[in-house]
Design a protein around this motif. Structure first.
Motif, PDB file in Angstrom:
ATOM      1  N   LEU A 137       4.620   3.416   6.438  1.00  0.00           N
ATOM      2  CA  LEU A 137       5.954   3.445   5.847  1.00  0.00           C
ATOM      3  C   LEU A 137       6.597   4.788   6.159  1.00  0.00           C
ATOM      4  N   VAL A 138       7.766   4.761   6.803  1.00  0.00           N
ATOM      5  CA  VAL A 138       8.449   5.996   7.186  1.00  0.00           C
ATOM      6  C   VAL A 138       9.854   5.969   6.608  1.00  0.00           C
TER       7      VAL A 138
ATOM      8  N   ILE B 244       9.276   4.547  -0.930  1.00  0.00           N
ATOM      9  CA  ILE B 244       7.930   4.503  -0.382  1.00  0.00           C
ATOM     10  C   ILE B 244       6.906   4.204  -1.477  1.00  0.00           C
ATOM     11  N   GLU B 245       7.079   4.851  -2.624  1.00  0.00           N
ATOM     12  CA  GLU B 245       6.143   4.610  -3.726  1.00  0.00           C
ATOM     13  C   GLU B 245       6.235   3.162  -4.204  1.00  0.00           C
TER      14      GLU B 245
ATOM     15  N   LYS C  60      -0.573   4.769   6.107  1.00  0.00           N
ATOM     16  CA  LYS C  60       0.132   6.051   6.213  1.00  0.00           C
ATOM     17  C   LYS C  60       1.532   5.931   5.629  1.00  0.00           C
ATOM     18  N   THR C  61       1.926   6.945   4.875  1.00  0.00           N
ATOM     19  CA  THR C  61       3.322   7.081   4.457  1.00  0.00           C
ATOM     20  C   THR C  61       3.825   8.426   4.968  1.00  0.00           C
TER      21      THR C  61
ATOM     22  N   PHE D 295       5.684  11.636  10.880  1.00  0.00           N
ATOM     23  CA  PHE D 295       4.991  10.444  11.377  1.00  0.00           C
ATOM     24  C   PHE D 295       4.484  10.655  12.794  1.00  0.00           C
ATOM     25  N   LEU D 296       5.300  11.268  13.641  1.00  0.00           N
ATOM     26  CA  LEU D 296       4.864  11.550  15.012  1.00  0.00           C
ATOM     27  C   LEU D 296       3.662  12.493  15.022  1.00  0.00           C
ATOM     28  N   GLU D 297       3.669  13.473  14.134  1.00  0.00           N
ATOM     29  CA  GLU D 297       2.540  14.409  14.039  1.00  0.00           C
ATOM     30  C   GLU D 297       1.266  13.671  13.630  1.00  0.00           C
ATOM     31  N   TYR D 298       1.420  12.742  12.686  1.00  0.00           N
ATOM     32  CA  TYR D 298       0.271  11.931  12.262  1.00  0.00           C
ATOM     33  C   TYR D 298      -0.287  11.122  13.434  1.00  0.00           C
ATOM     34  N   LEU D 299       0.588  10.482  14.194  1.00  0.00           N
ATOM     35  CA  LEU D 299       0.147   9.660  15.316  1.00  0.00           C
ATOM     36  C   LEU D 299      -0.573  10.500  16.369  1.00  0.00           C
TER      37      LEU D 299
END
Length: 223
Positions: A9-10, A17-18, A34-35, A42-46
């Motif tokens: 969820l972005v 989101i919650e 992932k939220t 989000f890009l950093e997470y990926l």
């Protein structure tokens, strides 16, 4: 559905989101892995996640800062082609729908949608790669026929009968090799057909081809 669908969820609205996380926690086959409150996060997470652990689907808002949904989708489709994207936004207009589908988005769901529709969309995107309602189809046709559109999901150059055959088989999720076998052609020939069709239609990926086929009554809406 037996398979677990891993989603991200972005959205920069924390309460949304919650709320969505709470809804999905009660749906056994949809798992929020992932939220993120921004496209950059989000890009950093990926970038720091192994390919086998990436989510199947990302639900992305359009209006975010500093990177909006349009920019995020372009980045995602350039780097993570297998990641399916559902746009979740209050801006449900034909020109935005057409533009996002042009970028390779699998579905476009308004934020005021109910839970059942959202789950239906996630299941359809996971299974078929796209989700369109009849209203979506009407908006896409309206977008494609508008003289004021900036980006088109149509072509001035007619598809040949062979190319239409290829499009139909692509929409049924056949691989290039499977299409080649069914049409008694080489895999390289099918690859050339696919690229030429993409160029004619102005789509970036298979999702765009499916959209074009649905809007032009070459392929029915996925059930």
């Amino acid at each position: 559905m037996n398979n677990k669908i891993n989603i991200a969820l972005v959205d920069d609205e924390v309460l949304l989101i919650e709320g969505l996380s709470l809804i999905f926690s009660k749906i056994g086959h949809v798992n929020v892995v992932k939220t993120a409150n921004s496209g950059l996060a989000f890009l950093e997470y990926l970038e720091n996640t192994e390919s086998d652990d990436l989510p199947d689907i990302a639900l992305v808002d359009i209006q975010m800062k500093p990177m909006d949904g349009f920019e995020l989708v372009e980045s995602l489709k350039g780097q993570y082609e297998d990641l399916k994207i559902i746009i979740l936004s209050s801006h449900y207009k034909s020109n935005i729908v057409g533009h996002m589908i042009k970028l390779g988005v699998s579905a476009f769901i308004p934020k005021n949608a109910n839970r059942d529709l959202l789950v239906e969309a996630i299941e359809s995107v996971y299974k078929t790669g796209v989700y369109f309602t009849e209203k979506d189809k009407e908006m896409l046709v309206q977008y494609m026929t508008s003289n004021s559109k900036k980006i088109s999901l149509t072509t001035n150059e007619e598809l040949s009968e062979r190319e239409i055959e290829v499009v139909k088989l692509i929409c049924k999720e056949n691989t290039n090799q499977e299409i080649a076998d069914k049409l008694f052609l080489s895999k390289r020939t099918i690859e050339n057909h696919r690229q030429r069709i993409l160029d004619k239609v102005g789509a970036k990926n298979t999702v765009g081809l499916v959209v074009y086929a649905i809007a032009n009554q070459i392929h029915p809406l996925p059930q």
